[in-house]
Motif scaffolding. Structure first.
Motif, PDB file in Angstrom:
ATOM      1  N   LYS A 207     -80.588 -49.029 -95.808  1.00 57.99           N
ATOM      2  CA  LYS A 207     -81.855 -49.783 -95.744  1.00 57.99           C
ATOM      3  C   LYS A 207     -83.021 -48.964 -96.276  1.00 57.99           C
ATOM      4  O   LYS A 207     -84.173 -49.367 -96.154  1.00 57.99           O
TER       5      LYS A 207
ATOM      6  N   GLU B  76     -83.456 -48.710 -81.648  1.00 55.75           N
ATOM      7  CA  GLU B  76     -84.453 -49.801 -81.633  1.00 55.75           C
ATOM      8  C   GLU B  76     -85.787 -49.322 -82.216  1.00 55.75           C
ATOM      9  O   GLU B  76     -86.477 -50.071 -82.906  1.00 55.75           O
TER      10      GLU B  76
ATOM     11  N   LEU C 286     -89.071 -49.689 -89.086  1.00 61.10           N
ATOM     12  CA  LEU C 286     -88.766 -50.283 -90.405  1.00 61.10           C
ATOM     13  C   LEU C 286     -89.493 -51.610 -90.583  1.00 61.10           C
ATOM     14  O   LEU C 286     -90.049 -51.894 -91.648  1.00 61.10           O
ATOM     15  N   GLN C 287     -89.490 -52.432 -89.505  1.00 59.69           N
ATOM     16  CA  GLN C 287     -90.197 -53.729 -89.575  1.00 59.69           C
ATOM     17  C   GLN C 287     -91.695 -53.509 -89.780  1.00 59.69           C
ATOM     18  O   GLN C 287     -92.336 -54.192 -90.570  1.00 59.69           O
ATOM     19  N   LEU C 288     -92.252 -52.549 -89.029  1.00 63.46           N
ATOM     20  CA  LEU C 288     -93.708 -52.353 -89.042  1.00 63.46           C
ATOM     21  C   LEU C 288     -94.200 -51.688 -90.324  1.00 63.46           C
ATOM     22  O   LEU C 288     -95.227 -52.052 -90.873  1.00 63.46           O
TER      23      LEU C 288
ATOM     24  N   GLU D   3     -85.469 -49.330 -85.956  1.00 58.44           N
ATOM     25  CA  GLU D   3     -85.504 -50.711 -86.460  1.00 58.44           C
ATOM     26  C   GLU D   3     -86.931 -51.250 -86.445  1.00 58.44           C
ATOM     27  O   GLU D   3     -87.395 -51.883 -87.390  1.00 58.44           O
ATOM     28  N   ARG D   4     -87.619 -50.991 -85.335  1.00 60.47           N
ATOM     29  CA  ARG D   4     -89.002 -51.471 -85.172  1.00 60.47           C
ATOM     30  C   ARG D   4     -89.924 -50.814 -86.212  1.00 60.47           C
ATOM     31  O   ARG D   4     -90.768 -51.474 -86.807  1.00 60.47           O
TER      32      ARG D   4
ATOM     33  N   GLY E 159     -91.945 -50.502 -93.086  1.00 64.05           N
ATOM     34  CA  GLY E 159     -91.091 -50.557 -94.280  1.00 64.05           C
ATOM     35  C   GLY E 159     -90.728 -49.148 -94.745  1.00 64.05           C
ATOM     36  O   GLY E 159     -90.881 -48.173 -94.012  1.00 64.05           O
TER      37      GLY E 159
END
Ligand code: SF4
Length: 310
Positions: free
Chosen positions: A52, A20, A26-28, A23-24, A30
Motif C-alpha cells: 500500500k 489499526e 494511511l486513511q488520514l 491503517e488510520r 496517505g
C-alpha cells in the motif's frame, strides 16, 4: 488428522492497536508514510502495508524532513524521538502500552540511582528502545550464564526489568539466578512479561501433551512466536514456525494424528485459517478449538491520531 486450535493465539491488544494506527494514518495522511522498524514483527503484515506504499525504515535519517512517521509497537528510545523532532517529523506513537510501562519503570529506577539489569534479547527492537531510556544505567543479560559473569561494584543498588515477550520459564530461571547472586535486587511491582505472551505460552503448555507436533504461525524475528515453538520442543514435540500455509510440508506430519496449531501475537488470523484449510485438504483434518484462557484486553489508538480525527 485432528487439529487442536489453541486459544488464545494470534493478535494481542498491542498489535491490534499498532496495525489499526497504521491503517488510520494511511486513511488520514496517505503516502508517503513511514514506519520506524517493522510495525509488528510479522512478514505478511509488513508486506501488505508495503504493497500500500508504506515505507519501513531502520534509521530516522531515511525519513524526509517534515514527513509522517509511526513508531512501531516495540517502542523507541528518547534518542529516536529527539532525532524525529530535529527533522520536524510528525510522529505517531504506536508503542504498546505494556512496553511503555517497562520504559517508565526504567526511568524511575535510573532516577532513584539503581543500576538496571535488563533481561532480554540483544538487538531486539524493544530492547534497543528500553535500553535507550538510561543507557549508562543498564546492563543486558540474556541467560543465567550472563548473570554469573556480571561484575557489579559492591554497594551498587540493583534492579531488574524484563523484555515483554520472553519465555516465562526462562525469565524466572534468570530472575532466580539474579536473586541468588544479588539478594537485595529490586524488581518491577508487576510482571513485565505481558499477558499475551504468558497466555499463549500457557495454552501451548496445557495442550501440547495431546499433540504429535505443533505448528506456530509467526515470523522468525518474532520473539513471542519463537518462544512458543521452543516451548513445544522443550516438551518433546516437533514444532515448526512458519509465516504462511505455503511453507507447510506434508512430510512433517508422517504418522501424526493430532497437530496443535497456534500463532504468535503478531500473526494475523487469516494465515491461521489458510493453514487449517491446507491441513484439511491434505489430511482431511477436523478442527477442535480449545480455550485455555479468555482474553478481553484492548488499547486505545495513539492520542495523535484521535486528536487529528476529531
Ligand atoms: S506481545 Fe505484549 S507487549 Fe508486545 S505488543 Fe502484544 S501486548 Fe504489547
Amino acid at each position: 488428522m485432528k487439529i487442536i486450535l489453541a486459544n488464545p493465539r494470534g493478535f494481542c491488544a498491542g498489535v491490534n492497536m499498532a496495525i489499526e494506527s497504521l491503517e488510520r494514518a494511511l486513511q488520514l495522511f496517505g503516502t508517503p508514510l513511514y514506519v520506524y522498524h517493522e510495525i509488528v514483527h510479522n512478514r505478511p503484515v509488513v508486506e501488505r502495508f508495503s504493497a500500500k506504499g508504506v515505507e519501513f525504515v531502520d534509521s530516522i535519517d531515511e525519513v524526509p524532513r517534515g514527513a509522517t512517521v509511526l513508531y512501531s509497537a516495540h517502542g523507541v528510545s528518547p534518542a529516536i524521538r529527539n532525532a524525529a523532532q530535529e527533522r520536524s517529523l510528525r510522529a505517531i506513537d504506536a508503542t504498546c502500552p505494556l512496553v511503555t510501562k517497562v520504559h517508565v519503570e526504567a526511568i524511575k529506577f535510573a532516577r532513584e540511582g539503581y543500576h538496571i539489569i535488563l533481561i532480554g534479547h540483544e538487538g531486539h527492537d524493544e530492547v534497543l528502545g528500553t535500553m535507550g531510556e538510561a543507557p549508562e544505567a543498564m546492563t543486558l543479560v540474556q541467560d543465567a550464564a550472563d548473570v554469573a559473569r556480571l561484575e557489579i561494584p559492591p554497594g551498587t543498588k540493583l534492579a531488574y526489568l524484563t523484555q515483554t515477550t520472553l519465555s516465562v520459564d526462562e525469565a524466572s530461571e534468570i530472575i532466580g539466578a539474579l536473586r541468588a547472586r544479588f539478594p537485595d535486587i529490586a524488581g518491577p511491582k508487576k510482571e513485565d512479561i505481558c499477558y499475551a505472551t504468558q497466555n499463549r505460552q500457557e495454552a501451548v503448555k496445557t495442550l501440547v501433551g495431546e499433540a504429535d507436533s505443533v505448528i506456530v504461525l509467526g515470523s522468525r524475528n518474532s520473539s513471542n512466536s519463537n518462544r512458543l515453538a521452543e516451548l513445544a520442543c522443550a516438551k518433546g514435540k516437533p514444532a515448526r514456525l512458519i509465516d504462511t500455509a505455503a511453507e507447510l510440508d506434508p512430510a512433517w506430519f508422517q504418522g501424526h494424528e493430532t497437530v496443535l496449531v497456534t500463532a504468535g501475537a503478531s500473526a494475523p488470523e487469516d494465515v491461521v485459517e489458510a493453514c487449517i484449510e491446507r491441513l484439511k485438504s491434505l489430511f482431511n483434518a477436523t478442527v477442535e478449538s480449545r480455550v485455555v484462557r479468555e482474553e478481553n484486553v484492548s488499547f486505545p489508538l495513539p492520542r495523535e491520531l484521535t486528536v487529528l480525527a476529531r
